[in-house]
Write a protein that holds these residues in place. Structure first.
Motif, mmCIF file in Angstrom:
data_model
loop_
_atom_site.group_PDB
_atom_site.id
_atom_site.type_symbol
_atom_site.label_atom_id
_atom_site.label_comp_id
_atom_site.label_asym_id
_atom_site.label_seq_id
_atom_site.Cartn_x
_atom_site.Cartn_y
_atom_site.Cartn_z
ATOM 1 N N HIS A 238 0.685 -1.256 -0.051
ATOM 2 C CA HIS A 238 0.232 0.070 -0.023
ATOM 3 C C HIS A 238 0.734 1.331 -0.064
ATOM 4 O O HIS A 238 0.512 2.440 0.297
ATOM 5 C CB HIS A 238 -1.024 -0.145 1.325
ATOM 6 C CG HIS A 238 -1.891 -1.405 1.238
ATOM 7 N ND1 HIS A 238 -2.946 -1.305 0.343
ATOM 8 C CD2 HIS A 238 -1.817 -2.467 1.769
ATOM 9 C CE1 HIS A 238 -3.474 -2.395 0.295
ATOM 10 N NE2 HIS A 238 -2.779 -3.111 1.244
ATOM 11 N N CYS A 248 -7.875 0.595 -4.887
ATOM 12 C CA CYS A 248 -7.423 -0.412 -3.794
ATOM 13 C C CYS A 248 -8.526 -1.021 -3.000
ATOM 14 O O CYS A 248 -9.247 0.009 -2.519
ATOM 15 C CB CYS A 248 -5.914 0.134 -3.175
ATOM 16 S SG CYS A 248 -5.420 -1.193 -1.878
ATOM 17 N N CYS A 250 -8.116 -1.440 -0.247
ATOM 18 C CA CYS A 250 -8.280 -0.800 1.211
ATOM 19 C C CYS A 250 -8.775 0.567 1.309
ATOM 20 O O CYS A 250 -9.036 1.136 2.271
ATOM 21 C CB CYS A 250 -6.514 -0.773 1.413
ATOM 22 S SG CYS A 250 -5.863 0.729 0.701
ATOM 23 N N CYS A 255 -2.244 2.889 -4.600
ATOM 24 C CA CYS A 255 -1.633 1.955 -3.872
ATOM 25 C C CYS A 255 -0.615 0.914 -4.925
ATOM 26 O O CYS A 255 -1.325 0.780 -5.819
ATOM 27 C CB CYS A 255 -2.118 1.040 -2.998
ATOM 28 S SG CYS A 255 -3.146 1.896 -1.632
HETATM 29 ZN ZN LIG Z 1 -4.016 -0.035 -0.544
#
Ligand SMILES: [Zn+2]
Length: 379
Positions: A238, A248, A250, A255
């Motif tokens: 990341h 991403c 996340c 990332c």
């Molecule tokens: Zn990420």
């Protein structure tokens, strides 16, 4: 204390033979600074274990005065090490000799990706694979390598987000095979493999960047790979990349892993109509004869180079080793990474292990243990 010194002398002699063999005992003494008597003693112990042997091929002329200097070398026929590499799409079983050469490898796509299913298949396949390939060699252990966060001490895959694995007791899962099991992240395993069998400059310091479906880094200085608390070191998935807007899982954008993973690049290629479905092998084939496919790989290499630059600014290693399919297969991709690294002091090289890289990662986990403390074989 005495035992530790003996172990480290044995490791020094063994590694000197790995680097220089076939080599005379007197030369090992000169190269390592050990006394000839110490080398002879260690040689005898390592030969008893079956790790070293005399090489008879060179005839010593009769006129030679004194004892013949029969060279010694690693015995590559007595033992083997086994590897199990778990990637996002497949598992690779491998057999390697003690010089780190891949003797056999066999890849199978996963059915289900649960730990139970994946390890279940390994338990099913492994005995027949070993019997068919070992050719009389005794296996010394199994190395398990995979991406993500791996804790060798606990034998645990702590987190592998693409497989959806958390706290998977990998060492325990392979215990039924009846061999010692060593577990490590594939990026760290390859950093050690490079130091043992690859580019010798990496022995001073290296950063290894693994770019596949998972993106991991490993840092090593001297003979030691950095693990950090709970072995969490090396997670660069990341890292924020300037100039990338890739989404991403996340929740953020740009990332590193979301931008350059095999899957991300293959999906980009499929969207551009270059390949019928998102598959990196298809893209690599197409890139052999298609400049648009190669530009996608070059773009990926550019991103990898930018990420590498961030790591190099902090660590400034002797060598950056890149394991990424484009860099392995196409000189122009390597050139892109080098261009991004620019005039930093670090040299950029592709992995020494080419297309065998996953097998080498797994088997090297055992080889690292052997070359680190060879006398523990008989402990
Ligand atoms: Zn990420």
């Amino acid at each position: 204390m005495h035992t530790r010194r003996r172990t480290s002398t044995a490791a020094t002699v063994l590694r000197s033979v790995l680097d220089n063999g076939p080599v005379a005992r007197s030369t090992i003494a000169r190269l390592t600074g050990l006394s000839p008597a110490a080398v002879t003693r260690q040689y005898a112990e390592l030969a008893d274990l079956g790790l070293l042997r005399e090489v008879q091929e060179r005839r010593v002329p009769r006129a030679t005065v004194g004892r013949p200097h029969i060279p010694v070398d690693i015995d590559v026929d007595r033992f083997a090490v086994c590897g199990v590499h778990i990637a996002v799409p497949h598992t690779t079983l491998s057999l390697m000799d003690l010089r780190g050469r891949v003797l056999h490898q066999e890849r199978e796509p996963h059915g289900e990706r649960t730990p139970e299913a994946v390890f279940g298949r390994v338990l099913d396949r492994f005995p027949a694979f070993l019997e068919a390939t070992r050719a009389g060699r005794t296996p010394l252990g199994i190395g398990l390598a995979t991406g993500g966060w791996v804790d060798p001490e606990r034998g645990l895959v702590v987190r592998h987000s693409q497989l959806g694995w958390r706290d998977v007791p990998a060492r325990e899962a392979l215990a039924p095979l009846g061999l010692p099991v060593h577990v490590e992240s594939h990026s760290r395993a390859l950093a050690r493999a490079e130091q043992l069998f690859g580019d010798q400059r990496t022995r001073f310091s290296l950063v290894h960047l693994f770019v596949g479906n998972v993106v991991d880094a490993a840092i090593a200085t001297g003979g030691t790979v950095h693990h950090g608390p709970r072995s969490a070191s090396g997670d660069v998935a990341h890292l924020r990349l300037e100039g990338s807007t890739a989404e991403c899982p996340c929740g953020r954008r740009g990332c590193l892993q979301a931008t350059v993973s095999d899957r991300a690049v293959a999906e980009r290629a499929a969207r551009a109509g270059l390949i019928p479905e998102p598959s990196l092998p298809l893209l690599l084939d197409r890139a052999e004869h298609d400049s648009d496919a190669r530009s996608l790989l070059r773009e990926r290499a550019r991103h990898v180079g930018r990420a590498a630059g961030l790591l190099l600014d902090v660590i400034n290693p002797e060598v950056l080793v890149v394991t990424e399919a484009g860099v392995i297969g196409f000189p122009e991709c390597l050139a892109e990474v080098r261009a991004q690294v620019g005039d930093r002091a670090t040299d950029v090289v592709p992995t020494s292990f080419g297309r065998d890289v996953l097998s080498v990662a797994a088997g090297s986990v055992v080889l690292d243990a052997i070359y680190g403390s060879p006398l523990d074989l008989c402990a």
